[in-house]
Design a protein around this motif. Sequence first.
Motif, PDB file in Angstrom:
ATOM      1  N   ASN A 142      81.163 -48.463  50.249  1.00  0.00           N
ATOM      2  CA  ASN A 142      81.107 -49.834  49.719  1.00  0.00           C
ATOM      3  C   ASN A 142      80.978 -50.854  50.844  1.00  0.00           C
ATOM      4  N   ASN A 143      80.105 -50.540  51.830  1.00  0.00           N
ATOM      5  CA  ASN A 143      79.847 -51.409  52.986  1.00  0.00           C
ATOM      6  C   ASN A 143      81.000 -51.471  53.986  1.00  0.00           C
ATOM      7  N   GLU A 144      82.045 -50.691  53.787  1.00  0.00           N
ATOM      8  CA  GLU A 144      83.136 -50.601  54.753  1.00  0.00           C
ATOM      9  C   GLU A 144      82.942 -49.351  55.602  1.00  0.00           C
ATOM     10  N   MET A 145      82.927 -49.510  56.929  1.00  0.00           N
ATOM     11  CA  MET A 145      82.649 -48.402  57.814  1.00  0.00           C
ATOM     12  C   MET A 145      83.783 -47.367  57.797  1.00  0.00           C
ATOM     13  N   LEU A 146      83.427 -46.119  57.553  1.00  0.00           N
ATOM     14  CA  LEU A 146      84.381 -45.021  57.662  1.00  0.00           C
ATOM     15  C   LEU A 146      84.295 -44.361  59.025  1.00  0.00           C
ATOM     16  N   VAL A 147      83.057 -44.175  59.508  1.00  0.00           N
ATOM     17  CA  VAL A 147      82.816 -43.485  60.779  1.00  0.00           C
ATOM     18  C   VAL A 147      81.619 -44.134  61.469  1.00  0.00           C
ATOM     19  N   TYR A 148      81.708 -44.222  62.800  1.00  0.00           N
ATOM     20  CA  TYR A 148      80.578 -44.671  63.619  1.00  0.00           C
ATOM     21  C   TYR A 148      80.237 -43.550  64.595  1.00  0.00           C
ATOM     22  N   SER A 149      78.943 -43.278  64.759  1.00  0.00           N
ATOM     23  CA  SER A 149      78.566 -42.190  65.667  1.00  0.00           C
ATOM     24  C   SER A 149      77.168 -42.428  66.223  1.00  0.00           C
ATOM     25  N   ILE A 150      76.768 -41.543  67.156  1.00  0.00           N
ATOM     26  CA  ILE A 150      75.457 -41.668  67.795  1.00  0.00           C
ATOM     27  C   ILE A 150      74.911 -40.279  68.108  1.00  0.00           C
ATOM     28  N   SER A 151      73.619 -40.127  67.930  1.00  0.00           N
ATOM     29  CA  SER A 151      72.886 -38.952  68.403  1.00  0.00           C
ATOM     30  C   SER A 151      71.935 -39.464  69.474  1.00  0.00           C
ATOM     31  N   ASP A 152      72.210 -39.127  70.735  1.00  0.00           N
ATOM     32  CA  ASP A 152      71.563 -39.818  71.849  1.00  0.00           C
ATOM     33  C   ASP A 152      70.809 -38.854  72.761  1.00  0.00           C
ATOM     34  N   ALA A 153      69.492 -38.905  72.680  1.00  0.00           N
ATOM     35  CA  ALA A 153      68.627 -38.200  73.631  1.00  0.00           C
ATOM     36  C   ALA A 153      67.705 -39.212  74.301  1.00  0.00           C
ATOM     37  N   GLY A 173      82.451 -45.064  40.628  1.00  0.00           N
ATOM     38  CA  GLY A 173      81.504 -46.137  40.930  1.00  0.00           C
ATOM     39  C   GLY A 173      81.447 -46.520  42.387  1.00  0.00           C
ATOM     40  N   ASP A 174      82.411 -46.079  43.202  1.00  0.00           N
ATOM     41  CA  ASP A 174      82.351 -46.324  44.646  1.00  0.00           C
ATOM     42  C   ASP A 174      81.174 -45.561  45.246  1.00  0.00           C
ATOM     43  N   ARG A 175      80.647 -46.099  46.354  1.00  0.00           N
ATOM     44  CA  ARG A 175      79.463 -45.507  46.982  1.00  0.00           C
ATOM     45  C   ARG A 175      79.739 -45.117  48.429  1.00  0.00           C
ATOM     46  N   VAL A 176      79.146 -44.027  48.844  1.00  0.00           N
ATOM     47  CA  VAL A 176      79.171 -43.607  50.249  1.00  0.00           C
ATOM     48  C   VAL A 176      77.746 -43.273  50.667  1.00  0.00           C
ATOM     49  N   TRP A 177      77.353 -43.725  51.858  1.00  0.00           N
ATOM     50  CA  TRP A 177      76.031 -43.409  52.381  1.00  0.00           C
ATOM     51  C   TRP A 177      76.039 -43.517  53.893  1.00  0.00           C
ATOM     52  N   ILE A 178      74.937 -43.144  54.495  1.00  0.00           N
ATOM     53  CA  ILE A 178      74.770 -43.203  55.956  1.00  0.00           C
ATOM     54  C   ILE A 178      73.678 -44.215  56.260  1.00  0.00           C
ATOM     55  N   ARG A 179      73.972 -45.129  57.166  1.00  0.00           N
ATOM     56  CA  ARG A 179      73.022 -46.200  57.475  1.00  0.00           C
ATOM     57  C   ARG A 179      72.942 -46.416  58.979  1.00  0.00           C
ATOM     58  N   VAL A 180      71.906 -47.110  59.415  1.00  0.00           N
ATOM     59  CA  VAL A 180      71.761 -47.490  60.812  1.00  0.00           C
ATOM     60  C   VAL A 180      72.811 -48.547  61.146  1.00  0.00           C
ATOM     61  N   SER A 181      73.484 -48.355  62.278  1.00  0.00           N
ATOM     62  CA  SER A 181      74.553 -49.276  62.677  1.00  0.00           C
ATOM     63  C   SER A 181      73.978 -50.559  63.283  1.00  0.00           C
ATOM     64  N   ASN A 182      74.765 -51.617  63.215  1.00  0.00           N
ATOM     65  CA  ASN A 182      74.363 -52.870  63.844  1.00  0.00           C
ATOM     66  C   ASN A 182      74.995 -53.044  65.227  1.00  0.00           C
ATOM     67  N   ILE A 183      75.651 -51.981  65.725  1.00  0.00           N
ATOM     68  CA  ILE A 183      76.226 -52.026  67.067  1.00  0.00           C
ATOM     69  C   ILE A 183      75.104 -52.129  68.087  1.00  0.00           C
ATOM     70  N   GLU A 184      75.227 -53.032  69.019  1.00  0.00           N
ATOM     71  CA  GLU A 184      74.125 -53.374  69.935  1.00  0.00           C
ATOM     72  C   GLU A 184      74.013 -52.356  71.069  1.00  0.00           C
TER      73      GLU A 184
END
Length: 207
Positions: A142-153, A173-184
């Motif tokens: 629901n737009n609240e971050m559960l986990v932040y991660s990176i796959s970096d090559a 009705g709650d939603r979970v998905w994976i999205r691109v982070s806005n971390i710079e």
Amino acid sequence: MCLKAVFVVALQSMLFVSANYSNENAEIFHKLSELENKVSVLTGKLESCKCSTSEDDSITREGRAIPEGRQSQIAFHVRLTHNIVNLGIHQSIEFDKVLLNDGNGYSIYSGHFVAPVSGLYVFAWTISSGDYHCIVYDVVKNNEMLVYSISDANDHRDWAVSSGTAVTRMNAGDRVWIRVSNIEIACSHYVYGTGLGTSSFAGYILN
């Protein structure tokens, strides 16, 4: 004679139409009788069935109906079948290959899992990038971050893979998905989907 002939022809035509009409009626009545018999049989089976048909025995959420006692069978497993380049900030990763979707909670069109019923859910994922690319991503509810991660090559020619697991309590009705982070972080947001299970997403209800 002409009038008599005309009268005879007209009479024959009326008898022919009447006969056809009678045959059609007989066929319709026969079909109705068969339908009545089938309805009677189905009604008897329904009345003898021990299951209930009340609204309380099913839970409906966003067009998904889950019969009572089937909540334990809510689970999904999806993967990506192609590479995705230049994803935008907060854009969902839409896993397009459905391997399992019991409960119909996952949508390939949005990339979201929508909880059909309330409960404790477990989610797992693997996100791959590579060959001088990377992706920074969030797992959100629901737009609240559960986990932040990176796959970096980003600085080498090779695969970069990250995996994780999250457990969270969800309401129907709650939603979970994976999205691109806005971390710079300078990143091309390139996701690998080639191969079996290169990038995948799964989840199930625990209780």
